[in-house]
Scaffold this motif. Sequence first.
Motif, PDB file in Angstrom:
ATOM      1  N   ALA A   1      -1.118  -7.306  -7.106  1.00  0.00           N
ATOM      2  CA  ALA A   1      -1.629  -6.177  -7.884  1.00  0.00           C
ATOM      3  C   ALA A   1      -0.723  -4.961  -7.751  1.00  0.00           C
ATOM      4  O   ALA A   1      -0.414  -4.280  -8.730  1.00  0.00           O
ATOM      5  CB  ALA A   1      -3.041  -5.836  -7.413  1.00  0.00           C
ATOM      6  N   SER A   2      -0.296  -4.683  -6.528  1.00  0.00           N
ATOM      7  CA  SER A   2       0.565  -3.519  -6.313  1.00  0.00           C
ATOM      8  C   SER A   2       1.875  -3.663  -7.065  1.00  0.00           C
ATOM      9  O   SER A   2       2.337  -2.734  -7.729  1.00  0.00           O
ATOM     10  CB  SER A   2       0.868  -3.335  -4.836  1.00  0.00           C
ATOM     11  OG  SER A   2      -0.303  -3.280  -4.111  1.00  0.00           O
ATOM     12  N   LEU A   3       2.484  -4.809  -6.956  1.00  0.00           N
ATOM     13  CA  LEU A   3       3.764  -5.018  -7.637  1.00  0.00           C
ATOM     14  C   LEU A   3       3.617  -4.822  -9.139  1.00  0.00           C
ATOM     15  O   LEU A   3       4.433  -4.146  -9.771  1.00  0.00           O
ATOM     16  CB  LEU A   3       4.301  -6.431  -7.357  1.00  0.00           C
ATOM     17  CG  LEU A   3       5.138  -6.580  -6.093  1.00  0.00           C
ATOM     18  CD1 LEU A   3       5.438  -8.041  -5.834  1.00  0.00           C
ATOM     19  CD2 LEU A   3       6.429  -5.797  -6.219  1.00  0.00           C
ATOM     20  N   VAL A   4       2.544  -5.399  -9.688  1.00  0.00           N
ATOM     21  CA  VAL A   4       2.331  -5.271 -11.135  1.00  0.00           C
ATOM     22  C   VAL A   4       2.202  -3.806 -11.523  1.00  0.00           C
ATOM     23  O   VAL A   4       2.883  -3.320 -12.439  1.00  0.00           O
ATOM     24  CB  VAL A   4       1.068  -6.054 -11.561  1.00  0.00           C
ATOM     25  CG1 VAL A   4       0.677  -5.696 -12.980  1.00  0.00           C
ATOM     26  CG2 VAL A   4       1.313  -7.549 -11.440  1.00  0.00           C
ATOM     27  N   VAL A   5       1.339  -3.100 -10.812  1.00  0.00           N
ATOM     28  CA  VAL A   5       1.106  -1.694 -11.152  1.00  0.00           C
ATOM     29  C   VAL A   5       2.377  -0.872 -10.975  1.00  0.00           C
ATOM     30  O   VAL A   5       2.730  -0.045 -11.822  1.00  0.00           O
ATOM     31  CB  VAL A   5      -0.042  -1.133 -10.285  1.00  0.00           C
ATOM     32  CG1 VAL A   5      -0.089   0.371 -10.379  1.00  0.00           C
ATOM     33  CG2 VAL A   5      -1.355  -1.729 -10.734  1.00  0.00           C
ATOM     34  N   CYS A   6       3.078  -1.085  -9.868  1.00  0.00           N
ATOM     35  CA  CYS A   6       4.294  -0.305  -9.609  1.00  0.00           C
ATOM     36  C   CYS A   6       5.328  -0.547 -10.695  1.00  0.00           C
ATOM     37  O   CYS A   6       5.912   0.399 -11.237  1.00  0.00           O
ATOM     38  CB  CYS A   6       4.884  -0.685  -8.258  1.00  0.00           C
ATOM     39  SG  CYS A   6       3.926  -0.057  -6.879  1.00  0.00           S
ATOM     40  N   LEU A   7       5.562  -1.801 -11.001  1.00  0.00           N
ATOM     41  CA  LEU A   7       6.587  -2.098 -12.005  1.00  0.00           C
ATOM     42  C   LEU A   7       6.165  -1.583 -13.372  1.00  0.00           C
ATOM     43  O   LEU A   7       6.994  -1.065 -14.131  1.00  0.00           O
ATOM     44  CB  LEU A   7       6.869  -3.604 -12.032  1.00  0.00           C
ATOM     45  CG  LEU A   7       7.596  -4.078 -10.769  1.00  0.00           C
ATOM     46  CD1 LEU A   7       7.716  -5.583 -10.727  1.00  0.00           C
ATOM     47  CD2 LEU A   7       8.983  -3.445 -10.684  1.00  0.00           C
ATOM     48  N   ALA A   8       4.878  -1.697 -13.700  1.00  0.00           N
ATOM     49  CA  ALA A   8       4.416  -1.174 -14.980  1.00  0.00           C
ATOM     50  C   ALA A   8       4.648   0.328 -15.062  1.00  0.00           C
ATOM     51  O   ALA A   8       5.130   0.837 -16.082  1.00  0.00           O
ATOM     52  CB  ALA A   8       2.923  -1.485 -15.154  1.00  0.00           C
TER      53      ALA A   8
ATOM     54  N   ALA B   1      -3.501   6.705  -6.765  1.00  0.00           N
ATOM     55  CA  ALA B   1      -4.043   6.805  -5.419  1.00  0.00           C
ATOM     56  C   ALA B   1      -5.425   6.157  -5.359  1.00  0.00           C
ATOM     57  O   ALA B   1      -5.749   5.409  -4.434  1.00  0.00           O
ATOM     58  CB  ALA B   1      -4.136   8.267  -4.988  1.00  0.00           C
ATOM     59  N   GLY B   2      -6.240   6.450  -6.372  1.00  0.00           N
ATOM     60  CA  GLY B   2      -7.574   5.869  -6.415  1.00  0.00           C
ATOM     61  C   GLY B   2      -7.529   4.362  -6.472  1.00  0.00           C
ATOM     62  O   GLY B   2      -8.320   3.668  -5.840  1.00  0.00           O
ATOM     63  N   PHE B   3      -6.575   3.834  -7.239  1.00  0.00           N
ATOM     64  CA  PHE B   3      -6.416   2.385  -7.349  1.00  0.00           C
ATOM     65  C   PHE B   3      -6.104   1.792  -5.981  1.00  0.00           C
ATOM     66  O   PHE B   3      -6.699   0.784  -5.577  1.00  0.00           O
ATOM     67  CB  PHE B   3      -5.297   2.085  -8.343  1.00  0.00           C
ATOM     68  CG  PHE B   3      -4.979   0.627  -8.506  1.00  0.00           C
ATOM     69  CD1 PHE B   3      -3.819   0.086  -7.966  1.00  0.00           C
ATOM     70  CD2 PHE B   3      -5.840  -0.213  -9.195  1.00  0.00           C
ATOM     71  CE1 PHE B   3      -3.526  -1.259  -8.108  1.00  0.00           C
ATOM     72  CE2 PHE B   3      -5.550  -1.561  -9.344  1.00  0.00           C
ATOM     73  CZ  PHE B   3      -4.396  -2.092  -8.799  1.00  0.00           C
TER      74      PHE B   3
ATOM     75  N   ALA C   1     -14.692  -2.112 -10.837  1.00  0.00           N
ATOM     76  CA  ALA C   1     -14.368  -0.924 -10.035  1.00  0.00           C
ATOM     77  C   ALA C   1     -12.875  -0.680  -9.984  1.00  0.00           C
ATOM     78  O   ALA C   1     -12.428   0.466  -9.934  1.00  0.00           O
ATOM     79  CB  ALA C   1     -14.930  -1.078  -8.626  1.00  0.00           C
ATOM     80  N   LEU C   2     -12.104  -1.748 -10.016  1.00  0.00           N
ATOM     81  CA  LEU C   2     -10.642  -1.611  -9.997  1.00  0.00           C
ATOM     82  C   LEU C   2     -10.141  -0.759 -11.161  1.00  0.00           C
ATOM     83  O   LEU C   2      -9.101  -0.118 -11.074  1.00  0.00           O
ATOM     84  CB  LEU C   2      -9.977  -2.987 -10.115  1.00  0.00           C
ATOM     85  CG  LEU C   2      -9.517  -3.646  -8.821  1.00  0.00           C
ATOM     86  CD1 LEU C   2      -8.802  -4.934  -9.151  1.00  0.00           C
ATOM     87  CD2 LEU C   2      -8.592  -2.733  -8.047  1.00  0.00           C
ATOM     88  N   VAL C   3     -10.883  -0.789 -12.270  1.00  0.00           N
ATOM     89  CA  VAL C   3     -10.496   0.020 -13.430  1.00  0.00           C
ATOM     90  C   VAL C   3     -11.244   1.345 -13.430  1.00  0.00           C
ATOM     91  O   VAL C   3     -10.673   2.399 -13.694  1.00  0.00           O
ATOM     92  CB  VAL C   3     -10.797  -0.752 -14.742  1.00  0.00           C
ATOM     93  CG1 VAL C   3     -10.494   0.117 -15.941  1.00  0.00           C
ATOM     94  CG2 VAL C   3     -10.000  -2.037 -14.786  1.00  0.00           C
TER      95      VAL C   3
ATOM     96  N   PHE D   1       0.831  -1.216   0.000  1.00  0.00           N
ATOM     97  CA  PHE D   1       0.000   0.000   0.000  1.00  0.00           C
ATOM     98  C   PHE D   1       0.853   1.249   0.000  1.00  0.00           C
ATOM     99  O   PHE D   1       0.613   2.191  -0.748  1.00  0.00           O
ATOM    100  CB  PHE D   1      -0.910   0.038   1.238  1.00  0.00           C
ATOM    101  CG  PHE D   1      -2.187  -0.687   1.032  1.00  0.00           C
ATOM    102  CD1 PHE D   1      -2.410  -1.873   1.693  1.00  0.00           C
ATOM    103  CD2 PHE D   1      -3.149  -0.207   0.161  1.00  0.00           C
ATOM    104  CE1 PHE D   1      -3.588  -2.557   1.488  1.00  0.00           C
ATOM    105  CE2 PHE D   1      -4.321  -0.896  -0.050  1.00  0.00           C
ATOM    106  CZ  PHE D   1      -4.542  -2.074   0.611  1.00  0.00           C
ATOM    107  N   TYR D   2       1.849   1.227   0.896  1.00  0.00           N
ATOM    108  CA  TYR D   2       2.725   2.394   0.957  1.00  0.00           C
ATOM    109  C   TYR D   2       3.373   2.647  -0.400  1.00  0.00           C
ATOM    110  O   TYR D   2       3.490   3.765  -0.856  1.00  0.00           O
ATOM    111  CB  TYR D   2       3.821   2.186   2.007  1.00  0.00           C
ATOM    112  CG  TYR D   2       3.342   2.160   3.427  1.00  0.00           C
ATOM    113  CD1 TYR D   2       4.011   1.419   4.390  1.00  0.00           C
ATOM    114  CD2 TYR D   2       2.217   2.885   3.824  1.00  0.00           C
ATOM    115  CE1 TYR D   2       3.597   1.390   5.697  1.00  0.00           C
ATOM    116  CE2 TYR D   2       1.798   2.850   5.141  1.00  0.00           C
ATOM    117  CZ  TYR D   2       2.487   2.106   6.069  1.00  0.00           C
ATOM    118  OH  TYR D   2       2.075   2.082   7.371  1.00  0.00           O
ATOM    119  N   ALA D   3       3.807   1.537  -1.049  1.00  0.00           N
ATOM    120  CA  ALA D   3       4.510   1.677  -2.331  1.00  0.00           C
ATOM    121  C   ALA D   3       3.592   2.283  -3.386  1.00  0.00           C
ATOM    122  O   ALA D   3       3.976   3.233  -4.075  1.00  0.00           O
ATOM    123  CB  ALA D   3       5.046   0.321  -2.784  1.00  0.00           C
ATOM    124  N   THR D   4       2.378   1.746  -3.516  1.00  0.00           N
ATOM    125  CA  THR D   4       1.483   2.256  -4.554  1.00  0.00           C
ATOM    126  C   THR D   4       1.144   3.723  -4.319  1.00  0.00           C
ATOM    127  O   THR D   4       1.140   4.530  -5.242  1.00  0.00           O
ATOM    128  CB  THR D   4       0.170   1.449  -4.580  1.00  0.00           C
ATOM    129  OG1 THR D   4       0.475   0.072  -4.477  1.00  0.00           O
ATOM    130  CG2 THR D   4      -0.599   1.714  -5.859  1.00  0.00           C
TER     131      THR D   4
END
Lengths: 327, 295, 401
Positions: free
Chosen positions: B156-163, B209-211, B72-74, B25-28
């Motif tokens: 999910a966080s890892l994927v989004v962060c790395l992307a 942030a919303g994600f 909702a995730l999108v 969470f902190y990372a995202t």
Amino acid sequence: MSAKAEPVSADAILVDRPTRNKRLHMTVFLALAGLLLIAPSLFYPFFLMKLLCFALFASAFNLLLGYGGLLSFGHAAYFGMASYVSAHAAKVWDLSPELAILAGTTTAAALGLVFGALAIRRQGIYFAMVTLAFAQMTYFFALQAPFTGGEDGIQAVPQGYLFGFLDLSDTMTLYYVVAAIFLLGVLLIYRIVHSPFGQVLKAIRDNEPRAVSLGYRADHYKLAVFVLSATLAGLAGATKAIVVQLASLTDVYWGMSGEVVLMTLLGGMGTIFGPMVGAAIIITMQNYLASLGAWVTVVQGVVFVIAVLLFREGIVGVLSKWIKKPL
Amino acid sequence: MAEIFSIPSAALYGQLLLGFINGAFYATLSLGLAVIFGLLNIINFTHGAQYMMGAFVGWMLLTYLGIGYWPALVLAPLIVGAIGMVIERTMISRLYKLDHLYGLLLTFGLALIIEGLFRNGYGVSGLAYAIPPQLSGGVNLGFMFLPLYRGWVVVASLVVCLATWFIIEKTRLGAYLRAATENPTLVQAFGINVPLLVTLTYGFGVALAGFAGVLAAPIYAVNPMMGSNLIIVVFAVVVIGGMGSILGAIVTGFALGLIEGLTKVFYPEAAATVIFVIMALVLLVKPAGLFGKEG
Amino acid sequence: MKIGKLILAAAAAALMSGSALAQDKIDVKLGVLNDRSGTYADLSGEGSVVAAKMAVEDFKAADKGINVEVISADHQNKPDIGSSIARQWYDQDGVDVILDVPTSSVALAVAEITKEKNKIFMNSGAGSSDLTGKACSPNTVHWTYDTWALANGTGSAMVKAGGDSWFFLTADYAFGHALERDTGAVVEKSGGKVLGNVRHPFPGQDFSSFLLQAQGSGAKVIGLANAGADTTNAIKQAAEFGIVQGGQKLAGLLTFVTDVKALGLNTAQGLVLTEAFYWDQNDGTREFSKRFAERHGGAMPTMVHAGVYASVLHYLKAVEATKGKDTAAVMAKMKETPSEDPLFGKGEVRADGRHVHDMYLFEVKKPEESTAEWDLYKTVATIPAAEAFRPLADGGCSLVQ
């Protein structure tokens, strides 16, 4: 604020017309003193005393922000810890009010020295973040330390006898004492600003590299104004504890730091009389809108946004521009 | 049972894993902040409120429109991002020529407004948002019972962060963005619409942030104060990681989650303060942050 | 003829003035001070104002020559705001009695100011047992519950029911510590054991690591020594980690029916807690609650609302009996007259200001056991008034000699 910021009434500050301005300022101070004398017959004295404490707090904060050009996001630490120490001194150590307030103010000065010495090493946003970090640590200290009473705070703080004979539990006596403390505090700030020290400070605020090249030790000046600002903020907090007979976590919470920024911004950064006007507006608003509960936060937010977008000089700043004299 | 520092190792691994999940969470969240500050030099104090809006939009989509978690995730990040872009266009863009601190004050005021409005509308008790059925239950890892949903949060966080890191550091679009920050006039001269790019970037940071908000909704109560509780911590993370560094924010986010988890085991009362102590130390020793570049 | 009419007129005038003199109106102003926008808004908030007004109407105050005005304000759970409002109410606005005040830190501050101004404070919402202990005052009546009663109810009853090993999840502030200390003492006195505790920062958001430690301790009961959002979040996350399914019981040491409603029976089932009032307890409570719900958006009253109703009723009875609102006289009357109302049954106000009445141990129903939206509790035990509260001599109150 760095040179990129819009200077407040730049011509008024740089082109100093000492005598005429001084006369204006003295008139305003006299009017203020007069207002303070008659105010208790018009308004609830308790509310006025609270207002004066916050006006002093905001003025102290402005010394650092408006004249020093340093945005501290953690001034609640000095206000709050002074409040706690003052309350503890009066209640547990049984000190008379002037010693309790002194104890609180000294604590704030010491804290200001330690935090300031470390924070000064950084500039701009990093400076603000360091002050915030220190304030958060102070908050958590206050939450845990047994003497602060945690959530309950320190309650039932005795008001005692000032100098041994002035009975502070009498509302009017207390009011005049608080008004005197406030006036003295603001006069001190005025003196600091309009002294050679104050001039160098403003020079550092407007263009630090140039000031340094002229031979001034910028760090020393910045630390000095930081400590002065923290001390006066502490004076406000210590007095408040005696007035309200309570010291609580609200005083050290980061929301309090945000509020004092708002008061200063709204009233006018870099003006002597701005912060007290800002404080008066915000405290009055909180009091009269108290029945609206959470709407107060929204209103404060709106005021903040409007002030930043349209009104950066603040109320007194605009006034000052209008009459083309520094206030 | 093996013991490490008098804590059973199973418990320790469990706490570390939980810390890692919090770190996600902190990372995202700090990623969004780092994008906005690193590329736009805006200190977005509204980030916490926008995280909260993400959670609320997710809840509203479910309650008022019957739209479930997966869409909702999108959708929620898109909606929150759009709102962010409007804020940037109308208010924040006016402050670019001024000291950065005005941006901070503006976004602070906006945060107060948004949180106040939601508090008035929805109270503070928190609204329930169910874990999607595909992710409920958990798996017994031997040293602890891991709820599936928390595992999903990490993934999910890892994927989004790395992307995000990849887009900004390795693609053409990211290159334009980074160039535009350094020299907007020149980039504009090349025919690239810099203000639009800036607005989109802000919107993207806000969408992150919303994600995070939607991810948080099923496990933390959806309440108006959820952002303000986190925002200071996230700021600390970004400052430690380096305010301009994307990678810094990601790594620091996870690392701090781990450190906080460890603190909760050995000295739980300090769990809230440890991040600030580290922040103060880093600021005094290496003010640009662990991964940052000063300036 | 003319004289006759004159005499008639005079007699009529005399009669009218006579009855006007007999109708000396007493003006009473009640102030409901509580959390209207924060974490305790549901369990107190506007509902307490409704309860107070209902009490005034049910007492038929207007017919008895007592004019009652009810005002309210939001203390936002902050002692400085609460004490400011209390001071202003007493000094400027002519308030005679302050009601409700949840959040112990605010309650203590208001009690202090009430003593200073010699008014009356009838607390329903706060939990601190210090209000009738170290910080007791001749101006305070503490009506509904306190931490000692909750600890005693939940602690001893659970140990008797087999939950003899405990682990505490405590909010790291004074109130949380007090709750843990009181409950721990009761558990050990009843023959149980406290295996350990973990303190979480207040307020907390993520309890996963603390819950993991509680799970690892193997204790039969996990005591949640916290309140409000902390408790509900902890319970939610406990459900996520399968703690109750794993066989451990959760004990909410300060939980209200509104918390359970917000959590939902799926998450909260099996939770054990102590309360002073439940809407579905008997005919008297049911009748009141139905009327209350009609005026409060369909929501059933919490024990805090019930306490406000009952304390207003008791106060007005005392005002009627003493024919005035002199603080000392009314307080004496309230303490010497036993109270009776359909919500709490029979009770009395002790010398230290504590109102004693029966307390109840409840368990949250499973979803399949519930037949209506607010059908949430089943009664496990009743703790009679004589045992429910801390003995008079143990509190350290200066009024008790």
